[in-house]
Design a protein around this motif. Sequence first.
Motif, short mmCIF file in Angstrom:
data_model
loop_
_atom_site.label_atom_id
_atom_site.label_comp_id
_atom_site.label_asym_id
_atom_site.label_seq_id
_atom_site.Cartn_x
_atom_site.Cartn_y
_atom_site.Cartn_z
N LYS A 485 -3.92 7.93 28.02
CA LYS A 485 -3.81 6.63 28.70
C LYS A 485 -2.35 6.24 28.91
CE LYS A 485 -8.28 5.01 27.00
NZ LYS A 485 -9.00 4.07 26.11
N ASN A 489 -0.54 6.23 33.60
CA ASN A 489 -0.27 4.81 33.77
C ASN A 489 0.80 4.68 34.85
OD1 ASN A 489 1.80 2.54 32.94
ND2 ASN A 489 -0.19 1.89 32.14
N PHE A 529 -12.61 8.91 30.80
CA PHE A 529 -11.32 8.21 30.91
C PHE A 529 -11.11 7.59 32.30
CE2 PHE A 529 -9.20 11.05 27.45
CZ PHE A 529 -9.77 10.23 26.47
#
Length: 698
Positions: A485, A489, A529
């Motif tokens: 994550k 980004n 995800f």
Amino acid sequence: MLCLRQVSLFTLRHCQVRTLSNDLLLSQINSCTHEDEVFSLIGRNKARLSEKHVGSALNMLWQLQKKRPLPLRTSNYIRNHSQFLTLHVLAENSVEHMENEVVVDTLYSILRLNVEDHDSLAEVLVTEAWKRLERLSLPALSKFALCLYKQHVRFSPLIGKIAHIVDRKLDSIQDIRLLVTAVSMAEGFSSHQVLVTLKTMQKMKCRNSHLLKKMASILHKHLDNYHVLQLVKLTQYLVLLRCHNLELFDKLKKLLFGFLKSSVIPGDIAAIIRVLAMLPSSQVEEIIINKATAVLPQCRLPHLNCIATALVKWNHYDQLHWQNTSELCAKLLQKLNDCGFQRLQKANNLDLLLEELTYVNGEWFEEVLCEETMATCQRLTDQITWANVLPFSFFLIKTNHRCASLLDRISSVTVQNIDKIHPFEIYFILYLFSVLNYDPPANEEFFENCIQRLISNLSCFETHHLVLLGHVLAVAGYFPPVLIKMIFNVSFLSKLDAQLEVLSDTSKQKVRSCLMKLNRAVCLECPEFHIPWFHERYCQHVLFKGSRRISSLRQHVHRMLAEILGGSHYTRVSVLTPYYYEIDFECILDKNKRPLSYTAQNILLDDLEGIHLRHDIKDTERRALPLGAQKIALEFLGPKAFSKDSRQMKGESAMKKRHLEMLGYRVVQIPHFEWNSMVLSTKEAQLEYLKKHLYETQ
């Protein structure tokens, strides 16, 4: 901050008269072997720091970083350290008291530590160097020019005057990056300055013919001033820079032979022999063989490797012209092999052995010593500790050996000492296990401990290092949510783009490739995800640049597959899958194991000679298959897909197989050692082998 500035001003006012002749603190700073040692000294001695201490400390931080491989550098950690701020403020307030060389060295050091473009200390140092420009020595001027290039200030109107002054000193402002100093000034270069210039040109792959000719022309008057190892380096630089001055090479050869005749130091003799083999039209002479034979018993492994490399090169270029010389060389090689074996068999200290192995590589080592070296390492397995686990991992990565007992020991030592091992070292340890596709006995415990240590220290990593780390873990099948994550980004990717701009082209390509592979792996293996696939254009660009013809092996196998399946329209060659994996061959079998034909658009067998790699993936494979039908991907695996002396597939190939299966393929992998074996030496045997693998039940 204000208090720190006040303390620094007081300290500096009272420390200017201090001499350095007996400065213990300066000696301690210059003796540091780790950045934390430097910071510890700064923290304990703030009240004693002079401008020379500050300059030396900043320079030492860069020198320590420079010794590390690029992926192991920790400039982000250094810049964020509290004591770096202390040094930053002290340096900013003491610039006027610094010596000329210290001003430039300090500027160079902080820029190499990647401070921000508009860092206040950098601006102060540039201004101070500008004031002293006419007083800077030529090496300092060259280094300052490099700093200007790194800061892109040559495009700034605010400091146009700096560019104007530097332009008078340098031949071309456009060549600052390559340390191309003024040709008109080159006549005044010392022997050391010529050597440094050639070293920098070679490091930066600058083959500026005008400058190279000028350096070669002024070298003649300096040749007698160089000691033996400088002469060796000089010769190496000229060869690698593709200098064509045969007269200069003749003089170098005579000087090198002179040193060879008089030298009794094994390392010097080995270095001379190695560089003599690099010279154009070089031949083996009897004195080379005699000197090498005399010192072999005293040679360390790197020295033996130098001599062997030279002999192998001469042999490859068929430069053993005389029968007696050829026989002497054969005897020398045998004796050299024996000395290498004896040195390994007598080795009883792993740390000392690793020091020698760092500089050993090439054909001779691979073919002669590698197996014995692995046996020696296994004998010294108990000496693998947390302190040497990194260099030992580097050695196994370099040799590409998958030795279970050694890898198990590394795993055990790592888990037991996880808190003592720096996160960057853990990255390389994981890289070893990932690339070799090896699972130690306590596999889950090993990876979980390593990942936890890394996740707790992500701030130590540069942005592009995190991408490399994510890729290494993905190859091994691990996708820590925190890391994934963080990488995928918008803010992170923007920062990554900015950082890529300052990396070398090679590093830039590697990071971008790893990001694409990580993106692909996350999309296929971790759909939860919800990371989008955003590398379509990148992959198309890479494929367009790398377009190549189909190899003769693929053409040969395509014909055999056509014979097995009943025609070339039942198989496709060099197919691109979704997410841009390339597979050698694809075919489709229905539920009764009968081949299904591709559309009329498919390339016919007679057209194979002109085929290039297919770039289209919006094809029949995107359509739904008939009920019970199965797509088959047939892959040929060359030597690079396997670890050395092992039939175990490496990590990247294993991940590709995993992903192709997720894309709906039954994957048939043909190892090179099976296809090239005597058992499959006839066409009939190859046809039977392919038929068996195509029609076998999964």
